[in-house]
Design an enzyme around this catalytic site. Structure first.
Site, PDB file in Angstrom:
ATOM      1  N   ASP A 175       0.831  -1.154   0.067  1.00  0.00           N
ATOM      2  CA  ASP A 175      -0.089  -0.034  -0.014  1.00  0.00           C
ATOM      3  C   ASP A 175       0.746   1.149  -0.152  1.00  0.00           C
ATOM      4  O   ASP A 175       0.317   2.523   0.294  1.00  0.00           O
ATOM      5  CB  ASP A 175      -0.914  -0.156   1.189  1.00  0.00           C
ATOM      6  CG  ASP A 175       0.002  -0.159   2.625  1.00  0.00           C
ATOM      7  OD1 ASP A 175       1.120   0.052   2.673  1.00  0.00           O
ATOM      8  OD2 ASP A 175      -0.569  -0.593   3.426  1.00  0.00           O
ATOM      9  N   GLU A 195      -0.311  -8.868  -0.895  1.00  0.00           N
ATOM     10  CA  GLU A 195      -0.922  -8.343   0.359  1.00  0.00           C
ATOM     11  C   GLU A 195      -2.160  -7.648  -0.349  1.00  0.00           C
ATOM     12  O   GLU A 195      -2.263  -6.340   0.198  1.00  0.00           O
ATOM     13  CB  GLU A 195      -0.115  -7.608   1.192  1.00  0.00           C
ATOM     14  CG  GLU A 195      -0.282  -7.391   2.467  1.00  0.00           C
ATOM     15  CD  GLU A 195       0.526  -6.622   3.369  1.00  0.00           C
ATOM     16  OE1 GLU A 195       0.562  -5.086   3.266  1.00  0.00           O
ATOM     17  OE2 GLU A 195       1.402  -7.268   4.052  1.00  0.00           O
ATOM     18  N   GLU A 246      -2.370   5.288   2.923  1.00  0.00           N
ATOM     19  CA  GLU A 246      -2.023   3.808   2.598  1.00  0.00           C
ATOM     20  C   GLU A 246      -3.444   3.092   2.180  1.00  0.00           C
ATOM     21  O   GLU A 246      -3.531   2.110   1.217  1.00  0.00           O
ATOM     22  CB  GLU A 246      -1.508   2.854   3.275  1.00  0.00           C
ATOM     23  CG  GLU A 246       0.099   3.068   3.612  1.00  0.00           C
ATOM     24  CD  GLU A 246       0.391   4.287   4.597  1.00  0.00           C
ATOM     25  OE1 GLU A 246      -0.439   5.211   5.201  1.00  0.00           O
ATOM     26  OE2 GLU A 246       1.548   4.975   4.595  1.00  0.00           O
ATOM     27  N   HIS A 263       5.640   5.377  12.563  1.00  0.00           N
ATOM     28  CA  HIS A 263       5.746   6.474  11.375  1.00  0.00           C
ATOM     29  C   HIS A 263       4.655   6.940  10.753  1.00  0.00           C
ATOM     30  O   HIS A 263       4.698   7.448   9.674  1.00  0.00           O
ATOM     31  CB  HIS A 263       6.766   5.385  10.579  1.00  0.00           C
ATOM     32  CG  HIS A 263       6.058   4.271   9.921  1.00  0.00           C
ATOM     33  ND1 HIS A 263       5.194   4.488   8.809  1.00  0.00           N
ATOM     34  CD2 HIS A 263       5.873   3.020  10.309  1.00  0.00           C
ATOM     35  CE1 HIS A 263       4.621   3.312   8.469  1.00  0.00           C
ATOM     36  NE2 HIS A 263       5.116   2.555   9.171  1.00  0.00           N
ATOM     37  N   ARG A 296       1.644   8.812   9.161  1.00  0.00           N
ATOM     38  CA  ARG A 296       1.728  10.266   8.714  1.00  0.00           C
ATOM     39  C   ARG A 296       0.289  10.850   9.336  1.00  0.00           C
ATOM     40  O   ARG A 296       0.429  11.994   9.932  1.00  0.00           O
ATOM     41  CB  ARG A 296       1.283  10.317   7.341  1.00  0.00           C
ATOM     42  CG  ARG A 296       2.523  10.578   6.431  1.00  0.00           C
ATOM     43  CD  ARG A 296       2.363  10.615   4.920  1.00  0.00           C
ATOM     44  NE  ARG A 296       3.292  11.140   4.116  1.00  0.00           N
ATOM     45  CZ  ARG A 296       4.644  10.434   3.826  1.00  0.00           C
ATOM     46  NH1 ARG A 296       4.749   9.326   4.357  1.00  0.00           N
ATOM     47  NH2 ARG A 296       5.429  10.834   3.195  1.00  0.00           N
ATOM     48  N   HIS A 320      12.463   5.708  13.176  1.00  0.00           N
ATOM     49  CA  HIS A 320      12.320   5.855  11.668  1.00  0.00           C
ATOM     50  C   HIS A 320      12.897   7.118  11.029  1.00  0.00           C
ATOM     51  O   HIS A 320      12.860   8.317  11.947  1.00  0.00           O
ATOM     52  CB  HIS A 320      10.563   5.941  11.446  1.00  0.00           C
ATOM     53  CG  HIS A 320      10.297   5.517  10.205  1.00  0.00           C
ATOM     54  ND1 HIS A 320      10.456   6.644   8.850  1.00  0.00           N
ATOM     55  CD2 HIS A 320       9.709   4.604   9.449  1.00  0.00           C
ATOM     56  CE1 HIS A 320      10.056   6.040   7.719  1.00  0.00           C
ATOM     57  NE2 HIS A 320       9.627   4.840   7.929  1.00  0.00           N
TER      58      HIS A 320
HETATM   59  C1  UD1 Z   1       6.692   5.072   3.893  1.00  0.00           C
HETATM   60  C2  UD1 Z   1       5.253   4.644   3.136  1.00  0.00           C
HETATM   61  C3  UD1 Z   1       4.493   3.766   4.298  1.00  0.00           C
HETATM   62  C4  UD1 Z   1       5.042   2.633   4.808  1.00  0.00           C
HETATM   63  C5  UD1 Z   1       6.506   3.235   5.429  1.00  0.00           C
HETATM   64  C6  UD1 Z   1       7.361   2.010   5.907  1.00  0.00           C
HETATM   65  C7  UD1 Z   1       4.230   5.898   1.363  1.00  0.00           C
HETATM   66  C8  UD1 Z   1       3.534   6.914   1.364  1.00  0.00           C
HETATM   67  N1  UD1 Z   1       4.747   5.782   2.807  1.00  0.00           N
HETATM   68  O1  UD1 Z   1       6.317   5.879   4.786  1.00  0.00           O
HETATM   69  O2  UD1 Z   1       3.214   3.369   3.635  1.00  0.00           O
HETATM   70  O3  UD1 Z   1       4.505   2.167   5.844  1.00  0.00           O
HETATM   71  O4  UD1 Z   1       7.210   3.839   4.361  1.00  0.00           O
HETATM   72  O5  UD1 Z   1       8.452   2.282   6.679  1.00  0.00           O
HETATM   73  O6  UD1 Z   1       4.342   5.187   0.826  1.00  0.00           O
HETATM   74  N2  UD1 Z   1      13.745   8.214   4.840  1.00  0.00           N
HETATM   75  C9  UD1 Z   1      15.335   8.242   4.710  1.00  0.00           C
HETATM   76  N3  UD1 Z   1      16.156   7.033   4.329  1.00  0.00           N
HETATM   77  C10 UD1 Z   1      15.340   5.964   4.317  1.00  0.00           C
HETATM   78  C11 UD1 Z   1      13.862   6.123   4.386  1.00  0.00           C
HETATM   79  C12 UD1 Z   1      13.256   7.294   4.613  1.00  0.00           C
HETATM   80  O7  UD1 Z   1      16.102   9.341   4.974  1.00  0.00           O
HETATM   81  O8  UD1 Z   1      15.757   4.830   4.077  1.00  0.00           O
HETATM   82  C13 UD1 Z   1      13.457   9.841   5.080  1.00  0.00           C
HETATM   83  C14 UD1 Z   1      13.598  10.498   3.885  1.00  0.00           C
HETATM   84  O9  UD1 Z   1      13.652  11.963   4.429  1.00  0.00           O
HETATM   85  C15 UD1 Z   1      12.122  10.640   2.990  1.00  0.00           C
HETATM   86  C16 UD1 Z   1      11.330  10.397   4.366  1.00  0.00           C
HETATM   87  O10 UD1 Z   1      12.087   9.763   5.255  1.00  0.00           O
HETATM   88  O11 UD1 Z   1      11.879  11.655   2.382  1.00  0.00           O
HETATM   89  C17 UD1 Z   1       9.846   9.672   4.158  1.00  0.00           C
HETATM   90  O12 UD1 Z   1      10.074   8.701   3.387  1.00  0.00           O
HETATM   91  P1  UD1 Z   1       8.504   8.016   2.538  1.00  0.00           P
HETATM   92  O13 UD1 Z   1       8.956   6.833   1.942  1.00  0.00           O
HETATM   93  O14 UD1 Z   1       7.786   9.365   1.853  1.00  0.00           O
HETATM   94  O15 UD1 Z   1       7.420   7.998   3.749  1.00  0.00           O
HETATM   95  P2  UD1 Z   1       7.717   6.941   5.032  1.00  0.00           P
HETATM   96  O16 UD1 Z   1       7.244   7.758   6.379  1.00  0.00           O
HETATM   97  O17 UD1 Z   1       8.895   6.233   5.222  1.00  0.00           O
HETATM   98  N1  UDP Z   2      11.864  -3.377  10.938  1.00  0.00           N
HETATM   99  C1  UDP Z   2      13.064  -3.397  10.854  1.00  0.00           C
HETATM  100  N2  UDP Z   2      13.854  -2.531  11.886  1.00  0.00           N
HETATM  101  C2  UDP Z   2      13.327  -1.460  12.374  1.00  0.00           C
HETATM  102  C3  UDP Z   2      11.716  -1.549  12.785  1.00  0.00           C
HETATM  103  C4  UDP Z   2      11.057  -2.468  11.939  1.00  0.00           C
HETATM  104  O1  UDP Z   2      13.716  -4.147  10.041  1.00  0.00           O
HETATM  105  O2  UDP Z   2      13.914  -0.553  12.991  1.00  0.00           O
HETATM  106  C5  UDP Z   2      10.633  -4.367  10.019  1.00  0.00           C
HETATM  107  C6  UDP Z   2       9.598  -5.076  10.924  1.00  0.00           C
HETATM  108  O3  UDP Z   2      10.193  -6.200  11.456  1.00  0.00           O
HETATM  109  C7  UDP Z   2       8.710  -5.176   9.722  1.00  0.00           C
HETATM  110  C8  UDP Z   2       8.998  -4.028   8.757  1.00  0.00           C
HETATM  111  O4  UDP Z   2      10.402  -3.415   9.283  1.00  0.00           O
HETATM  112  O5  UDP Z   2       8.964  -6.253   9.177  1.00  0.00           O
HETATM  113  C9  UDP Z   2       7.835  -2.939   9.190  1.00  0.00           C
HETATM  114  O6  UDP Z   2       8.164  -1.644   8.700  1.00  0.00           O
HETATM  115  P1  UDP Z   2       7.274  -0.455   8.762  1.00  0.00           P
HETATM  116  O7  UDP Z   2       7.036  -0.373  10.262  1.00  0.00           O
HETATM  117  O8  UDP Z   2       8.423   0.630   8.567  1.00  0.00           O
HETATM  118  O9  UDP Z   2       6.231  -0.372   7.713  1.00  0.00           O
HETATM  119  P2  UDP Z   2       4.751  -0.962   7.775  1.00  0.00           P
HETATM  120  O10 UDP Z   2       4.923  -2.231   8.148  1.00  0.00           O
HETATM  121  O11 UDP Z   2       3.883  -0.280   8.896  1.00  0.00           O
HETATM  122  O12 UDP Z   2       4.241  -0.672   6.227  1.00  0.00           O
END
Ligand code: UD1
Ligand code: UDP
Length: 368
Positions: free
Chosen positions: A94, A116, A130, A211, A213, A243
């Protein structure tokens, strides 16, 4: 059939890794494309599962907004879809990557299969964005790999043909089992060693992640207040891999830094996180994947969200939907930690054979 697998964030990578490994095991050719919507958090997973992408779109930008991210994915994906004549694209879950890759494929008349599939809250604001992403991906997809019977029911009620839906269990349980097996056979790394040195595992350990939004601002402030209060309780250690989203980092480090038994650490690589989950007494999280993994380890999860599409775990009393109200989080955490856990029930999200079911379906129905 030319098959492309595409994902972009940490959870998608964890959940698609077993599918990639199973395709390789069964000698079914495919190409792997990562959008790299996440960078460091994605790369940790690719490393652990030894996945080497054929294409890396490298779209992540600091503090990216949804429209910029979406347009970059659509544009970059198109160059890949133009280059190779793929017959099917497999996407997951999602995220913005899932729905925009699905849309890019649809625009080029390429079939989409959705892993999924069928999770729903039917509330477009929760989880945001999502819920809409998964509905869009569901509308675009020809084939739907639903993790549970409930997910299949949701799809059928939306008019999806029953023959296009396969109930598989969630591939995260496959990923978890692969990882637990490695840990059982001696896997170790410097992060696990450091956790052992810095955290007193004789105390009650609460593991925290967050994490979403829709919780930015007040929701996160409330959760932090609850953690501060819980940290005052005797014999508690709180471990919080924070995160990398800057909105999360700002609130969490502002509110929780400097408390001796609250350990704010960088996001952990997957095996270290699995190890840490297995050593915890309670998890407080808004994560989807963690709600699915924790029942396999018999660790209760307080879900800090207003809604969940993973209601199977709530029904089975594996997880507890507490929202982001400070008092409710504190009271429920204390109540659950004060109770003896009954013995482990089966995990409502699967038993670790989801990837085999997905690959068998692809092999038997989709390959000419
Ligand atoms: C995203 C997904 C969310 C998912 C989550 C898992 C969307 C809109 N959101 O949210 O559905 O549950 O990932 O964790 O698709 N960043 C880094 N390094 C990384 C990852 C993120 O620096 O490796 C920072 C960056 O500043 C980036 C920001 O996090 O711009 C947001 O990342 P983004 O993928 O847009 O949203 P998440 O909150 O990570
Ligand atoms: N996870 C990880 N390292 C962390 C936190 C979570 O590897 O520090 C793993 C966790 O076991 C799960 C997945 O990341 O499999 C969940 O990711 P996240 O919570 O970012 O996204 P969501 O599942 O809510 O989309």
């Amino acid at each position: 059939m030319k098959l492309l697998i595409c994902f972009g964030t940490r959870p998608e990578a964890i959940k698609m890794a077993p599918v990639c490994l199973e395709l390789t095991k069964q000698n079914i050719p495919f190409k792997l494309c990562v959008t790299a919507q996440h960078r460091e958090m994605l790369d940790q997973v690719l490393d652990f599962f030894d996945l080497i992408p054929d294409y890396d779109l490298n779209v992540m930008q600091p503090n990216q907004n949804l429209n910029t991210l979406s347009s970059r994915i659509l544009l970059e994906m198109d160059t890949i879809l133009e280059k190779e004549a793929f017959k099917m694209v497999l996407v997951h879950g999602d995220t913005t990557t899932s729905s925009l890759v699905a849309l890019a494929a649809f625009h080029r008349h390429i079939k989409v299969a959705h892993v999924e599939a069928g999770l729903r809250t039917y509330n477009k604001q929760s989880p945001f964005p999502e819920e809409l992403n998964r509905q869009l991906t569901g509308r675009i997809s020809e084939y739907h790999f639903a993790p549970t019977k409930q997910a299949k029911t949701n799809l059928l009620q939306e008019g999806v043909n029953t023959h296009a839906v396969v109930v598989t269990g969630n591939t995260v349980i496959d990923a978890l089992n692969i990882t637990l097996e490695k840990i059982k056979h001696g896997y170790n790394n410097s992060f696990i060693e450091k956790l052992k040195r810095t955290i007193n595992f004789n105390n009650n350990v609460i593991l925290v992640t967050g994490h979403r939004r829709e919780s930015f601002g007040e929701g996160f402030e409330n959760v932090c207040n609850a953690l501060l209060e819980l940290a005052n309780t005797k014999d508690i250690e709180i471990v919080y891999p924070v995160h990398l989203n800057p909105h999360v980092q700002k609130t969490v480090f502002n509110r929780l830094s400097g408390v001796s038994n609250i350990h704010l650490i960088a996001p952990l690589d997957y095996p270290s996180f699995v190890w840490l989950m297995s050593q915890s007494n309670l998890i407080i999280s808004d994560s989807g994947g963690i709600q699915e993994e924790a029942p396999s380890l018999n660790i209760p999860v307080l879900v800090t969200r207003a809604t969940t599409e993973r209601f199977e775990g709530v029904k089975a009393q594996c997880s507890f939907l507490v929202g982001t109200e400070t008092k409710k989080i504190i009271a429920t955490a204390k109540q659950i930690m004060g109770k003896e856990r009954t013995s482990k029930l089966s995990n409502p999200y699967g038993n670790g054979d989801a990837a085999v079911k997905i690959v068998d379906f692809i092999k038997n129905n989709l390959i000419d």
